[in-house]
Design a protein around this motif. Structure first.
Motif, mmCIF file in Angstrom:
data_model
loop_
_atom_site.group_PDB
_atom_site.id
_atom_site.type_symbol
_atom_site.label_atom_id
_atom_site.label_comp_id
_atom_site.label_asym_id
_atom_site.label_seq_id
_atom_site.Cartn_x
_atom_site.Cartn_y
_atom_site.Cartn_z
ATOM 1 N N MET A 179 -45.462 -65.739 80.965
ATOM 2 C CA MET A 179 -46.150 -66.562 79.979
ATOM 3 C C MET A 179 -46.153 -68.055 80.319
ATOM 4 S SD MET A 179 -47.199 -64.345 77.773
ATOM 5 C CE MET A 179 -46.850 -62.649 77.235
ATOM 6 N N ALA A 180 -45.703 -68.432 81.500
ATOM 7 C CA ALA A 180 -45.667 -69.853 81.855
ATOM 8 C C ALA A 180 -47.062 -70.435 82.002
ATOM 9 C CB ALA A 180 -44.879 -70.056 83.144
ATOM 10 N N LEU A 181 -48.013 -69.602 82.405
ATOM 11 C CA LEU A 181 -49.387 -70.041 82.602
ATOM 12 C C LEU A 181 -50.322 -69.174 81.776
ATOM 13 C CD1 LEU A 181 -49.329 -70.492 86.480
ATOM 14 C CD2 LEU A 181 -49.334 -72.333 84.796
ATOM 15 N N GLY A 182 -51.537 -69.687 81.558
ATOM 16 C CA GLY A 182 -52.537 -68.919 80.832
ATOM 17 C C GLY A 182 -53.277 -69.783 79.843
ATOM 18 N N GLY A 183 -54.504 -69.391 79.541
ATOM 19 C CA GLY A 183 -55.290 -70.119 78.567
ATOM 20 C C GLY A 183 -55.708 -71.490 79.065
ATOM 21 N N VAL A 184 -56.062 -72.349 78.115
ATOM 22 C CA VAL A 184 -56.510 -73.713 78.400
ATOM 23 C C VAL A 184 -55.345 -74.664 78.178
ATOM 24 C CG1 VAL A 184 -58.079 -75.552 77.649
ATOM 25 C CG2 VAL A 184 -58.878 -73.180 77.747
ATOM 26 N N ALA A 227 -43.690 -48.562 61.370
ATOM 27 C CA ALA A 227 -43.611 -47.604 62.476
ATOM 28 C C ALA A 227 -42.349 -47.782 63.307
ATOM 29 C CB ALA A 227 -44.839 -47.747 63.374
ATOM 30 N N SER A 228 -41.644 -48.896 63.109
ATOM 31 C CA SER A 228 -40.518 -49.244 63.973
ATOM 32 C C SER A 228 -39.203 -49.187 63.213
ATOM 33 C CB SER A 228 -40.711 -50.657 64.542
ATOM 34 O OG SER A 228 -41.975 -50.788 65.167
ATOM 35 N N GLY A 229 -38.171 -48.733 63.899
ATOM 36 C CA GLY A 229 -36.837 -48.762 63.313
ATOM 37 C C GLY A 229 -36.192 -50.125 63.420
ATOM 38 N N ALA A 230 -36.679 -50.933 64.343
ATOM 39 C CA ALA A 230 -36.212 -52.311 64.484
ATOM 40 C C ALA A 230 -37.387 -53.157 64.951
ATOM 41 C CB ALA A 230 -35.058 -52.406 65.472
ATOM 42 N N LEU A 231 -37.401 -54.409 64.507
ATOM 43 C CA LEU A 231 -38.512 -55.311 64.817
ATOM 44 C C LEU A 231 -37.948 -56.690 65.107
ATOM 45 C CD1 LEU A 231 -41.656 -55.678 64.867
ATOM 46 C CD2 LEU A 231 -41.495 -56.301 62.442
ATOM 47 N N LEU A 232 -38.356 -57.267 66.236
ATOM 48 C CA LEU A 232 -37.895 -58.591 66.633
ATOM 49 C C LEU A 232 -39.075 -59.453 67.059
ATOM 50 C CD1 LEU A 232 -35.970 -56.279 68.321
ATOM 51 C CD2 LEU A 232 -34.473 -58.278 68.373
ATOM 52 N N VAL A 233 -38.852 -60.772 67.055
ATOM 53 C CA VAL A 233 -39.807 -61.738 67.599
ATOM 54 C C VAL A 233 -39.117 -62.482 68.731
ATOM 55 C CG1 VAL A 233 -41.371 -63.643 67.108
ATOM 56 C CG2 VAL A 233 -40.746 -62.059 65.279
ATOM 57 N N SER A 234 -39.749 -62.474 69.911
ATOM 58 C CA SER A 234 -39.125 -63.157 71.052
ATOM 59 C C SER A 234 -39.949 -64.321 71.575
ATOM 60 C CB SER A 234 -38.857 -62.170 72.192
ATOM 61 O OG SER A 234 -40.067 -61.737 72.783
ATOM 62 N N TRP A 235 -41.087 -64.646 70.930
ATOM 63 C CA TRP A 235 -41.864 -65.849 71.230
ATOM 64 C C TRP A 235 -42.359 -65.880 72.675
ATOM 65 C CZ3 TRP A 235 -42.446 -67.451 66.441
ATOM 66 C CH2 TRP A 235 -41.396 -67.323 65.535
ATOM 67 N N PHE A 236 -42.912 -67.023 73.093
ATOM 68 C CA PHE A 236 -43.162 -67.324 74.505
ATOM 69 C C PHE A 236 -41.911 -68.071 74.962
ATOM 70 C CE2 PHE A 236 -47.889 -67.696 73.200
ATOM 71 C CZ PHE A 236 -48.054 -66.326 73.298
ATOM 72 N N ASN A 237 -40.959 -67.317 75.492
ATOM 73 C CA ASN A 237 -39.573 -67.780 75.476
ATOM 74 C C ASN A 237 -39.054 -68.323 76.796
ATOM 75 O OD1 ASN A 237 -37.488 -68.381 73.803
ATOM 76 N ND2 ASN A 237 -36.922 -66.278 73.336
ATOM 77 N N GLY A 238 -39.942 -68.781 77.648
ATOM 78 C CA GLY A 238 -39.503 -69.565 78.783
ATOM 79 C C GLY A 238 -39.031 -68.767 79.979
ATOM 80 N N SER A 239 -38.527 -69.501 80.959
ATOM 81 C CA SER A 239 -38.114 -68.910 82.232
ATOM 82 C C SER A 239 -37.057 -67.835 82.080
ATOM 83 C CB SER A 239 -37.584 -70.014 83.163
ATOM 84 O OG SER A 239 -38.630 -70.837 83.639
ATOM 85 N N MET A 240 -36.194 -67.984 81.092
ATOM 86 C CA MET A 240 -35.077 -67.054 80.925
ATOM 87 C C MET A 240 -35.256 -66.142 79.714
ATOM 88 S SD MET A 240 -33.440 -68.024 83.540
ATOM 89 C CE MET A 240 -31.838 -67.235 83.421
ATOM 90 N N GLY A 241 -36.474 -66.069 79.202
ATOM 91 C CA GLY A 241 -36.721 -65.285 77.997
ATOM 92 C C GLY A 241 -36.410 -63.811 78.157
#
Length: 738
Positions: free
Chosen positions: A381-386, A512-526
């Motif tokens: 996710m480091a690159l992409g879009g405008v 539909a999920s037993g667990a749900l998380l958000v991890s964002w666009f989380n960088g080099s070490m995401g």
């Protein structure tokens, strides 16, 4: 509810007191060179002065070579130092030494609710900027997240001005303590990407100050921010780049800002108005503030005293920031261990656990086969879009993180499940919301039936969320809802990880999920961070920095009909896109955005409405359980101290973000039901109990008095509420504010 006045206006005015001065409250370093600047300006020709007021190259503006004053070098950000470009184009310079750390994007940083992390972020950005020869970081981006669909929601911090402001203050101090200027952006009210090149925001003075300008004011007055970038849009009828109210009255006079303002790229629309209202540098060219400005001075339309002042403001920054010799810049590797470690610490604390029916952390004793489904498990996710991106030396994907974190006896199977929305699709203006790929879905379902656990990586990518355009929907792209339903039928043990910069519709994937998380666009070490959370090496501790709505039509800007705006015969691209493609960026259309919801942004709106939300502001679960007790509120010279006891009732170490909200049930002016007034991240060992104190400042208890043009403190009974999210506030106490 949003209260209306219940007493006379006269009584209300008499009972309030002005709470702030017009000067900066944090000492500035920009005024340490005034005598030297006087001498420099006296020795400059008019042509040399004008030459400093516009771009020299794509990311630099001129100094004064004859006097030994270096150029100003700008680093496109705000989540990593952009690769070097050719001097007069958007083409890469193709260097091998211009990589950088990809830091988690703005919404991820905000999900940490940590000023310590924000300071480390700013310092890390500065360290890399210095190695790359940069003087000013074009960031942080601190506009309020008015709409969840905003193309730059992932860059911005929060829907709340206090959370945004406190993180902006810490980021600014971190960067500038290390020697690099920040450039707060986008000033102001750049809350949408669609039509940003000509939309005219109409807003009340109070809402503007309390919600949209507050983060900028805090970073200027409390952290001595040295630079600001004027936004593309108009505010109350005037372009931001030539807006007397924004640039002179508020920024320089009320806040005491002594630094420099640069335009967004191609965002200047006039010569005389721009320079006289406070614009210092037109970027990246010289159409209005080059020869046209020189001619205007010679014709008597602009006084040389104005030019001298604009030059003075640039020199204040130039003499405060030590220039890097161009022979030294870009000679050492960037993206080193210390910055990668900072990126990892931020990513760890940003991940938000929304739901957990005892599926997490992964039990390695019973789970031996895992299917990882979704292209977001392998997408970088480091690159992409405008717009800005990062040529990073390292980006660990979620799949790579899991492969490294899980024991060797657990078999991982990866299947894509869906085809991600890509650049080609975006260039064809296709919608990201497409039917599921039947073949890929069948392969994923087949894999799901053979394993003990499914980990589904859903969400957006940088082509879906991008500068220059807003999302038209929060529905998951690429048929992911259909895929999630099919996976859940094949295997009830499914964990879904949402990879996105802003809210998405989870009405299908959550049940539909037993667990749900958000991890964002989380960088080099995401990828490493999400693997550590899934495997239980750390407990999730992120909190949502914005509300996740159930439906787009419930969002205040949509509900009031003020967004999206409708424009007939729109045949123009985005203003920045036109610049990158060497097309005219003139904007002749007129389009009004009435902020009719006023201060009622985000949770402030939902608190007053019957519409439910998917997940509230400040929400985030943990593998631990925390207990709140023994609330005490005491007056201090600066406001209040809110103290309570926090207990980790679990058998694992964890961190909690405690939040303080204030309600004003007896207020004489209209106010939201409650507002965030303080927060603190606390680390507790298993079973540990700790007394926690969170200060609430008097300045943060004020409202903006438009007639008086100042912050006013209204005395009276307030309700102080404490807990772990905006909808979980188990402690409450009344306090008589004097």
């Amino acid at each position: 509810m949003f209260k209306t006045s219940i007493t006379t206006i006269a009584f209300a005015i008499l009972s309030m007191t002005a709470a702030t001065s017009k000067a900066q409250s944090y000492p500035t370093r920009l005024l340490d060179h005034e005598s030297q600047i006087n001498d420099i300006i006296k020795g400059m020709t008019l042509e040399e002065k004008i030459n400093m007021l516009h771009g020299k190259n794509m990311f630099s503006s001129a100094g004064i070579p004859r006097l030994g004053i270096a150029d100003m070098e700008y680093a496109d950000g705000p989540f990593g130092i952009r690769e070097e470009m050719e001097p007069h184009s958007w083409n890469s310079a193709h260097l091998t030494t211009d990589s950088a750390t990809f830091f988690p994007t703005g919404s991820a940083l905000a999900a940490t609710w940590s000023t310590d992390m924000a300071y480390a972020y700013g310092r890390g950005m500065s360290r890399e900027a210095r190695l790359r020869g940069k003087d000013m970081i074009l960031g942080p981006a601190i506009n309020i997240q008015r709409i969840p669909t905003g193309g730059r929601t992932y860059e911005y911090l929060s829907e709340d001005p206090l959370l945004s402001g406190m993180l902006a203050v810490a980021y600014t101090r971190g960067a500038q303590d290390d020697g690099t200027a920040v450039c707060l952006k986008h000033y102001a009210l750049n809350n949408q990407e669609d039509y940003r090149g000509f939309v005219d925001v109409r807003i009340s003075d109070r809402a503007m100050h309390e919600i949209y300008l507050r983060p900028f004011e805090m970073a200027v007055r409390e952290a001595d921010a040295w630079g600001l970038m004027a936004a593309y849009n108009k505010v109350n009828g005037r372009w931001c780049s030539e807006n007397m109210q924004l640039q002179t009255t508020i920024l320089r006079q009320q806040w005491g800002f002594p630094g420099m303002i640069i335009s967004d790229w191609g965002g200047v629309h006039s010569t005389v108005d721009a320079v006289t209202t406070g614009m210092n540098v037109e970027m990246p060219g010289s159409r209005y503030m080059g020869k046209a400005l020189l001619d205007s001075v010679k014709a008597g339309k602009v006084s040389e005293a104005v030019i001298n002042q604009r030059v003075r403001e640039i020199l204040r920054v130039r003499l405060t920031v030590k220039p890097i010799d161009k022979a030294v810049a870009n000679t050492k590797p960037v993206g080193n261990a210390e910055e990668m470690a900072t990126a990892l610490e931020i990513a760890r604390r940003s991940i938000v656990l929304l739901k957990n029916d005892q599926l997490l952390p992964i039990d390695a004793k019973h789970v031996k086969r895992i299917a990882v489904v979704g292209e977001n498990a392998i997408t970088k996710m480091a690159l992409g879009g405008v717009g800005a991106g990062v040529k990073t030396r390292c980006e660990i994907t979620p799949l790579e993180g899991l492969q490294a974190a899980l024991p060797a006896n657990i078999k991982l199977t990866y299947v894509p499940g869906y085809k991600s929305f890509d650049r080609e699709s975006r260039s064809k203006r296709l919608s990201p919301q497409q039917p599921a790929d039947k073949k890929l879905m069948a392969e994923a379902v087949k894999a799901a039936k053979k394993v003990d656990l499914v980990i589904f990586f859903a969400g957006d990518n940088r082509e879906v969320e991008t500068e220059g355009s807003d999302r038209k929907s929060i529905t998951l792209p690429s048929g992911q809802d259909e895929l999630a339903t099919a996976l859940a039928k094949a295997n009830k043990r499914m964990v879904t990880v949402i990879v996105s910069g802003g809210p998405v519709d989870v009405s299908t994937v959550s049940p539909a999920s037993g667990a749900l998380l958000v991890s964002w666009f989380n960088g080099s070490m995401g990828g490493k961070a999400i693997a550590e959370v899934l495997t239980g090496q750390i407990s999730p501790s992120g909190k949502l920095p914005m509300t996740w709505p159930c439906r787009l039509e419930d969002v205040p800007a949509y509900a009031t009909g003020s967004y999206p705006q409708k424009l007939e015969n729109n045949n123009q691209n985005d203003i920045f896109v036109d610049i990158t493609r060497n097309r005219s960026n003139e904007r002749r259309q007129q389009l009004i955005a009435n902020y009719t919801e006023e201060e009622m942004v985000g949770y402030r709106w939902y608190d007053d409405k019957p519409a439910p939300v998917a997940y509230p502001f400040g929400f985030g679960l943990s593998y631990a359980q925390f207990d709140y007790s023994n609330l005490q509120v005491t007056a201090t010279a600066d406001g209040l101290d809110v103290s309570f006891v926090l207990t980790n009732k679990s058998s694992r170490d964890a961190e909690e973000v405690s939040q303080v909200y204030v309600s004003r049930p007896e207020s004489h002016i209209a106010r939201p039901v409650k507002e965030l007034k303080g927060f603190r991240r606390i680390a507790l060992k298993a079973g540990q109990q700790q007394k926690v104190t969170i200060p609430v400042r008097r300045t943060d208890l004020c409202h903006w008095d438009a007639p008086a043009q100042t912050w006013m403190l209204e005395p009276g009974i307030i309700q102080v509420k404490v807990g772990g999210s905006s909808d979980y506030l188990p402690l409450s106490k009344d306090f008589d504010l004097k």
